[in-house]
Design an enzyme around this catalytic site. Structure first.
Site, mmCIF file in Angstrom:
data_model
loop_
_atom_site.group_PDB
_atom_site.id
_atom_site.type_symbol
_atom_site.label_atom_id
_atom_site.label_comp_id
_atom_site.label_asym_id
_atom_site.label_seq_id
_atom_site.Cartn_x
_atom_site.Cartn_y
_atom_site.Cartn_z
ATOM 1 N N TYR A 1 0.819 -1.221 0.000
ATOM 2 C CA TYR A 1 0.000 0.000 0.000
ATOM 3 C C TYR A 1 0.848 1.266 0.000
ATOM 4 O O TYR A 1 0.354 2.350 -0.293
ATOM 5 C CB TYR A 1 -0.957 0.020 1.209
ATOM 6 C CG TYR A 1 -2.009 -1.074 1.165
ATOM 7 C CD1 TYR A 1 -2.226 -1.815 0.011
ATOM 8 C CD2 TYR A 1 -2.798 -1.364 2.275
ATOM 9 C CE1 TYR A 1 -3.176 -2.813 -0.039
ATOM 10 C CE2 TYR A 1 -3.761 -2.367 2.227
ATOM 11 C CZ TYR A 1 -3.938 -3.083 1.069
ATOM 12 O OH TYR A 1 -4.886 -4.070 1.020
ATOM 13 N N LYS B 1 3.675 -15.337 1.471
ATOM 14 C CA LYS B 1 3.600 -16.046 0.176
ATOM 15 C C LYS B 1 5.026 -16.265 -0.322
ATOM 16 O O LYS B 1 5.411 -15.816 -1.399
ATOM 17 C CB LYS B 1 2.780 -15.228 -0.827
ATOM 18 C CG LYS B 1 1.283 -15.281 -0.591
ATOM 19 C CD LYS B 1 0.644 -16.628 -0.933
ATOM 20 C CE LYS B 1 0.588 -16.848 -2.417
ATOM 21 N NZ LYS B 1 0.084 -18.204 -2.737
ATOM 22 N N ASP C 1 -2.688 -17.889 1.429
ATOM 23 C CA ASP C 1 -3.923 -18.404 0.816
ATOM 24 C C ASP C 1 -4.467 -19.592 1.604
ATOM 25 O O ASP C 1 -5.676 -19.714 1.834
ATOM 26 C CB ASP C 1 -3.709 -18.757 -0.669
ATOM 27 C CG ASP C 1 -2.455 -19.602 -0.906
ATOM 28 O OD1 ASP C 1 -1.599 -19.692 -0.004
ATOM 29 O OD2 ASP C 1 -2.335 -20.177 -2.002
ATOM 30 N N ASP D 1 -4.932 -7.093 5.692
ATOM 31 C CA ASP D 1 -6.173 -6.386 5.386
ATOM 32 C C ASP D 1 -7.277 -7.406 5.086
ATOM 33 O O ASP D 1 -8.393 -7.344 5.630
ATOM 34 C CB ASP D 1 -5.911 -5.494 4.153
ATOM 35 C CG ASP D 1 -7.005 -4.486 3.923
ATOM 36 O OD1 ASP D 1 -7.968 -4.450 4.712
ATOM 37 O OD2 ASP D 1 -6.908 -3.733 2.935
ATOM 38 N N ASP E 1 -10.315 -8.933 7.917
ATOM 39 C CA ASP E 1 -11.742 -8.780 7.607
ATOM 40 C C ASP E 1 -12.432 -10.136 7.593
ATOM 41 O O ASP E 1 -13.542 -10.284 8.111
ATOM 42 C CB ASP E 1 -11.931 -8.130 6.228
ATOM 43 C CG ASP E 1 -12.106 -6.625 6.335
ATOM 44 O OD1 ASP E 1 -11.638 -6.060 7.346
ATOM 45 O OD2 ASP E 1 -12.705 -6.027 5.435
#
Ligand code: NAD
Length: 369
Positions: free
Chosen positions: A142, A193, A226, A250, A254
């Site tokens: 970001y 990852k 994942d 993020d 959530d």
């Protein structure tokens, strides 16, 4: 007796309504006589824009820097849809996060047994769930440069975001996660990852190094982000603390928080670096926004705001006993069937924001004996 300075920033919409319930809890704690909180209140978001023409005034940021913790409600609403971009209510929040250098975002996902049927997952999968997602908040995709959209010679466009992490950034968020785990069930999953991203390889190496040098007593698992997303809906109770970068955090936070039902139940904390005296800057806020659809009607659920304050007790003031009193009182009130509209279920009694606050305070009396 310990004395702490709290800066309260209620903000807009239901922010002011839910903050009013926190003030009553602070009054209750002060009256108990084991700790004293000095309260200062100021404006943020649209409320600040109306008075100062900016979403947070310099003087307010100074107060936030000096306070022992900042407790924030929520900002924004349709009234300020047309204000200049740089003065929009959210910019107040972003400035506070930046100036306080809040690099760690903590999002617990707790499922009170009384609300287990409100989850989209089966009761046995979520009942009693208590996990903590630790998200790196100031680095990664970001913020990484270059971040741009360019038009190529053939007229096509190309957009670039850059995932960047340094050793230092990974070390400090990792320490937060391991420290938290030691106060909980002593288990950390680090999600990255590394199979496809070189930043993931570094993330993995640094977490492993910090673990073996300083936290070998904590159980550490590495998990691909994942797979972590999949495991969170398959069997979330396998997790205690999950630490991950800004982008994956993020999404995973959530996902995890919604396992437990309503936005009105979700607290958060953002922590910064320790200063020379070992004091860590911190801001505590509910995950929800200003809920313009119910603002001003005493319909808001104050529990996310109150549990955000309970996180402040636990993580800024080492007052875990007081936080326990609040959380146990909330569980009892929910067991009694009292509900604000957002968590209403058949056979329960719908109550207002203030009536929910009354019930929690009265159960706090009972729990504290
Ligand atoms: P929202 O979180 O305000 O509301 C979404 C839905 O959840 C609404 O139906 C609302 O009534 C309900 N809800 C939220 N909190 C609740 C609570 N405590 N009790 C009962 N019901 C609750 O999100 P939104 O509608 O997308 O945004 C409204 C405004 O809030 C916008 O201006 C947005 O920019 C702002 N916002 C601010 C923050 C923040 O301050 N951190 C976060 C999200 C949205």
């Amino acid at each position: 007796m310990a004395t702490f300075d709290l800066l309260l920033l209620p903000g807009d919409g239901i922010g002011t309504e839910v903050m009013a319930e926190v003030k009553r809890i602070v009054t209750w704690l002060n009256a108990r006589g084991t700790v004293t909180f000095n309260l200062e209140e100021d404006l943020v978001g649209g409320a600040a824009y109306d008075v100062h023409g900016v979403a947070v005034a310099d003087a307010t940021v100074d107060k936030a820097l000096k306070a022992d913790a900042v407790i924030l409600g929520a900002v924004g609403g349709p009234k300020w849809d047309g204000v200049p971009y740089e003065a929009r209510p959210e910019s107040g929040l972003l400035r506070l996060r930046k100036d306080l250098e809040l690099f760690a975002n903590l999002r617990p996902a707790i499922c009170y047994p009384a609300l287990a049927d409100g989850s989209s997952l089966k009761r046995e999968v979520v009942e009693g769930l208590d996990i903590m997602i630790v998200r790196e908040l100031t680095g990664g995709t970001y913020f990484g440069e270059p971040k741009e959209m360019v038009t190529l010679q053939n007229g096509e466009k190309r957009a670039v975001d850059t995932q960047i992490y340094t050793t230092h950034e990974i070390e400090r968020i990792t320490r937060i996660a391991f420290d938290l785990a030691r106060k909980r069930s002593n288990k950390v999953h680090s999600a990255d990852k590394r199979n496809v991203m070189i930043s993931g390889v570094l993330w993995n190496e640094v977490v492993t190094a910090v673990h073996s040098a300083e936290y070998s007593d904590v159980e550490l698992h590495h998990i691909l982000a994942d797979n972590c997303a999949m495991q969170l809906v398959r069997w979330p109770k396998q997790f205690d603390v999950i630490v991950t970068d800004n982008l994956f955090g993020d999404i995973l936070s959530d996902e995890a928080s919604m396992l437990t039902g309503s936005l009105g139940m979700l607290p958060s904390a953002s922590l910064g670096a320790e200063d020379d005296n070992g004091k860590r800057r911190a801001m505590y806020e509910p995950v929800h926004g200003t809920a313009p659809d119910i603002a001003g009607q005493s319909k808001a659920n104050p529990i996310a705001m109150i549990t955000s304050f309970a996180m402040a007790l636990r993580y800024s003031f080492d007052l875990g006993g007081e936080a326990d009193i609040i959380e146990k009182a909330i569980a009892k009130v929910l067991d009694q069937g009292l509900r604000t509209g957002d968590i209403m279920q058949e056979g329960c009694q719908e109550v207002s924001t203030t009536a929910m606050g009354d019930a929690i305070l009265s159960e706090m009396d009972a729990v504290a004996g």
